[in-house]
Structures are given as structure tokens and as C-alpha cells.
Design a protein around this motif. Structure first.
Motif, short mmCIF file in Angstrom:
data_model
loop_
_atom_site.label_atom_id
_atom_site.label_comp_id
_atom_site.label_asym_id
_atom_site.label_seq_id
_atom_site.Cartn_x
_atom_site.Cartn_y
_atom_site.Cartn_z
N ARG A 187 -3.51 19.37 7.97
CA ARG A 187 -4.02 20.02 6.76
C ARG A 187 -5.14 19.12 6.24
N GLU A 188 -6.36 19.67 6.16
CA GLU A 188 -7.48 18.85 5.71
C GLU A 188 -7.41 18.62 4.20
N ILE A 189 -7.79 17.42 3.80
CA ILE A 189 -7.81 17.04 2.39
C ILE A 189 -9.25 17.04 1.91
N ASP A 190 -9.51 17.76 0.83
CA ASP A 190 -10.83 17.81 0.21
C ASP A 190 -10.98 16.54 -0.62
N PRO A 191 -11.99 15.72 -0.32
CA PRO A 191 -12.14 14.47 -1.07
C PRO A 191 -12.50 14.67 -2.53
N SER A 192 -12.96 15.85 -2.89
CA SER A 192 -13.41 16.10 -4.27
C SER A 192 -12.36 16.77 -5.13
N ASP A 193 -11.18 17.10 -4.57
CA ASP A 193 -10.14 17.74 -5.38
C ASP A 193 -9.74 16.85 -6.56
N ASP A 194 -9.23 17.48 -7.61
CA ASP A 194 -8.74 16.75 -8.77
C ASP A 194 -7.78 15.67 -8.32
N GLU B 242 0.83 -1.22 0.00
CA GLU B 242 0.00 0.00 0.00
C GLU B 242 0.86 1.26 0.00
N SER B 243 2.00 1.20 -0.70
CA SER B 243 2.87 2.37 -0.80
C SER B 243 2.19 3.44 -1.67
N PHE B 244 2.68 4.66 -1.56
CA PHE B 244 2.11 5.75 -2.33
C PHE B 244 3.17 6.81 -2.58
N THR B 245 2.94 7.65 -3.57
CA THR B 245 3.85 8.76 -3.85
C THR B 245 3.18 10.11 -3.62
N ASP B 246 1.85 10.12 -3.54
CA ASP B 246 1.08 11.36 -3.34
C ASP B 246 0.23 11.18 -2.09
N VAL B 247 0.67 11.76 -0.98
CA VAL B 247 -0.01 11.57 0.29
C VAL B 247 -1.45 12.08 0.24
N ASP B 248 -1.69 13.22 -0.42
CA ASP B 248 -3.05 13.75 -0.51
C ASP B 248 -3.97 12.77 -1.22
N GLN B 249 -3.49 12.22 -2.34
CA GLN B 249 -4.30 11.27 -3.10
C GLN B 249 -4.54 10.00 -2.28
N ASP B 250 -3.57 9.57 -1.49
CA ASP B 250 -3.78 8.38 -0.68
C ASP B 250 -4.82 8.63 0.41
N VAL B 251 -4.84 9.83 0.96
CA VAL B 251 -5.90 10.17 1.93
C VAL B 251 -7.26 10.12 1.23
N ARG B 252 -7.34 10.67 0.02
CA ARG B 252 -8.62 10.61 -0.73
C ARG B 252 -9.04 9.16 -0.97
N GLN B 253 -8.08 8.32 -1.34
CA GLN B 253 -8.40 6.91 -1.57
C GLN B 253 -8.90 6.26 -0.29
N SER B 254 -8.26 6.56 0.83
CA SER B 254 -8.69 5.99 2.11
C SER B 254 -10.08 6.47 2.49
N MET B 255 -10.37 7.76 2.27
CA MET B 255 -11.72 8.28 2.54
C MET B 255 -12.74 7.55 1.68
N ALA B 256 -12.43 7.34 0.41
CA ALA B 256 -13.35 6.64 -0.50
C ALA B 256 -13.59 5.21 -0.03
#
Length: 170
Positions: A161-168, A120-134
């Protein structure tokens, strides 16, 4: 007698228990929240979030990623112990950003057996948070998915820093 880290922890527990009194609480978190976070030793979640003993369920793993086992724990937390909110916390400078799925192949070569789990490695922490929220929001096992929020904890400033789940997601 050896003096391993575990021995030191057991000794510390004995000192702790000398002054311990039963706080008289049950397993239901007072604040009705489950927090999923990375196991990184730099994250002192109770201090960073102003939490006290009994306030929340804390579920930690490498990266704070939502895996099947995290869903299992969240399901028990919600269905058996009354939590309604889920907070996801990843962090800057995470060790999972340095790993790849090749880690599994290296383990297989070394021990002769492929791990049953993904890195479950990742390179984009924001995107991984979005994936986890989904993953939390779409789980059929969870009763409460309307209050799911994700954050990145900055290990140098201590701020969330809050991550918006709907960001690009590019």
C-alpha cells in the motif's frame, strides 16, 4: 559435532556452491534501485517485487527505518554504484510497534552501558514511512531524491500500500 542452525546454513551453502556458476555481473544493480525494508523474516522482497539476482540493492534493519547507517548505505549505493531510485518498505504487525525507547534503558540497566543507537519504535506505520521518506529526501549526501517512494507491506495479504508523503501527519 554439533548441528547448529549456522552449521545447517554452511552445509546448505556447500550444496549451493556445487552447482554455482559466476553470473558475470558486477555490484551495480541492473534496475538502479535501492530498497530499504524491515528485517522481518516474513518479507521475501525478491518474490514480492518480482526481482531477480542483481536487480537491486537491498538494505534491511529493524523496522526498515531510515537511520544514519541507512543513509550511509544509500549514499554508497547512489554515488559509487549508480542507483537513482529509493523504495522504502515497512510492514503491518511490526515488532517495533511493541517496543519503546524504554528498551534502551532496560539494556543499560542490564549491561551497564547505554546503547549509542535509538530504538526508532513507532505506533503509526504510515507516519513512520513518511518520516523515512523525509529523511531520504532531505539528506545532503544523496544525489537522487526525486524518485523516493514509501509503502506498507501487508503481511496477511502480501500487497503493498503506497504512502502519500503529503498526507496529514496528525
Amino acid at each position: 559435532m554439533s548441528n547448529t542452525v549456522t552449521d545447517q546454513l554452511v552445509s546448505a551453502n556447500e550444496r549451493y556452491a556445487e552447482g554455482f556458476t559466476d553470473p558475470g555481473m558486477n555490484a551495480r544493480p541492473v534496475r538502479g534501485v535501492a530498497i530499504v525494508a524491515c528485517m522481518d523474516a516474513r518479507l521475501d522482497l525478491h518474490a514480492a517485487l518480482g526481482l531477480e539476482l542483481g536487480d537491486c540493492h537491498t538494505i534491511r534493519n529493524a523496522g526498515g527505518v531510515v537511520t544514519d547507517d541507512i543513509i550511509r548505505s544509500l549514499t554508497i549505493s547512489q554515488r559509487a554504484l549508480g542507483t537513482r531510485s529509493v523504495v522504502l518498505i515497512h510492514h503491518t504487525n511490526c515488532g517495533l510497534e511493541q517496543l519503546t525507547e524504554d528498551f534502551r534503558q532496560e539494556l543499560e540497566r542490564e549491561v551497564g552501558q547505554k546503547p549509542s543507537w535509538a530504538v526508532e519504535s513507532f505506533t503509526d506505520v504510515d507516519q513512520d514511512v513518511r518520516q523515512s521518506m523525509a529523511r531520504v529526501r532531505t539528506s545532503p549526501f544523496l544525489l537522487h531524491t526525486d524518485d523516493v517512494r514509501g509503502f506498507v507491506f501487508d503481511v496477511t495479504t502480501g500487497l503493498l500500500r503506497e504512502i502519500d508523503p503529503s498526507d496529514d501527519q496528525d
